[in-house]
Design an enzyme around this catalytic site. Structure first.
Site, PDB file in Angstrom:
ATOM      1  CD  GLU A 147      -1.011   0.483   3.697  1.00  0.00           C
ATOM      2  OE1 GLU A 147      -1.512   1.617   3.635  1.00  0.00           O
ATOM      3  OE2 GLU A 147      -1.154  -0.291   4.654  1.00  0.00           O
TER       4      GLU A 147
ATOM      5  CE  LYS B 162      -3.208   1.390  11.174  1.00  0.00           C
ATOM      6  NZ  LYS B 162      -3.757   0.530  10.095  1.00  0.00           N
TER       7      LYS B 162
END
Length: 311
Positions: free
Chosen positions: A26, A160
């Site tokens: 990414e 996360k």
């Protein structure tokens, strides 16, 4: 499969034609996830980690409205050093293309573009997921829905820890996304090794993950992705007490400042970087480099089982 209009970097196009292993990367981590000038240095290190493990890196992003699979170093530099680079999920791609924008692709957009390009393995840091207080805000990352529709293996360090990890796992189950731990039965929490939840499946080698990918294709499992959760070793994680204290402070500031939507994650990550005096940044870098290495080894093993499609 979505039909994107893509431009391929020379190295990536050749690798796909020759059925060599390729790993998607990414660009949001470059433009929005890491501070300058570390972002460009780390982006190059990530690509080198993929090469060192025997695969070709394909960093995906948008340059002047063109979706590029395999950014050149000059294009990578442009996205890393230019102000105003857009953060692009799948829903943003058409508007950004039509307006000639520079953009960094999220996990959702990178997964979709990579799969359309015939790339089967993608390395990132951590997934997006269900946000805390989502029962009131309905705030959930588009990463989850994209993975439900995209046949790709995503190597990550879980989601996360600033998110609702348990709710995210529930959503992944509902959406039919397979989650396996790499040499663990516990789901990692990005900065920390153990995110607090068990996993049903564990795999202990890149070759076994390649076997899983081959079995998915053999059995026609094309409706969702495969999340490979790769935890940091305990001696490389952020100190758990420091993590918990920093997270509590960050969530309080988030509410105080009224930050919402796609600004939440970069806001909290910036707080972690500041409050831990750079320790979280060092952990973040270790995470993505380890994931890039594992993804490349999976891609190498997968290339001997089922070749990638050429562009």
């Amino acid at each position: 499969m979505t039909n994107f209009h893509l431009r391929y970097g020379t190295e990536v196009a050749e690798a796909l034609r020759e059925r060599r292993p390729v790993v998607a990367l990414e660009s949001t981590i470059v433009s929005h996830g890491l501070p300058r000038p570390d972002n460009l240095t780390v982006a190059r290190q990530i690509e080198q980690a993929v090469r060192d493990a025997g695969a070709v890196p394909a960093t995906i992003g948008m340059v002047a409205g063109e979706l590029v699979v395999g950014l050149t170093d000059a294009e990578l530099t442009r996205l890393a050093t230019t102000d105003g680079v857009a953060k692009l999920s799948v829903r943003d791609l058409a508007v950004a293309a039509a307006t000639g924008a520079d953009g960094a692709t999220t996990v959702a957009a990178t997964s979709a573009v990579a799969a359309a390009a015939g790339i089967r393995v993608f390395a990132t840091g951590g997934l997006g997921g269900v946000h805390r207080e989502a029962a009131q805000t309905f705030d959930e990352s588009a990463d989850l829905v994209a993975l439900a529709a995209t046949p790709i293996a995503v190597v990550c360090a879980g989601v996360k820890s600033i998110l609702d990890v348990g709710a995210t796992l529930e959503r992944l189950e509902t959406l039919g996304v397979t989650v396996v731990g790499y040499r663990t039965h516990r789901f990692p929490g990005f900065f920390i090794t153990d995110g607090g939840f068990d996993l049903d499946w564990s795999v202990d080698s890149p070759e076994l993950i390649a076997d899983v990918l081959a079995a998915r294709e053999r059995h026609g499992v094309q409706h969702g992705g495969l999340v490979v959760a790769n935890p940091l070793p305990a001696d490389e994680q952020l100190d758990p007490e420091l993590h918990d204290r920093t997270l509590a402070e960050g969530l309080a500031r988030l509410e105080r400042d009224g930050v919402t939507g796609k600004a939440v994650t970069p806001y909290l990550l910036a707080h972690f970087h500041s409050a831990t005096e750079g320790a979280s940044l060092a952990v973040n870098v270790r995470i993505i480099l380890r994931n890039a290495d594992l993804a490349a080894r999976i891609a190498v093993a997968a290339a001997t089982r089922q070749p990638d499609a050429a562009p």
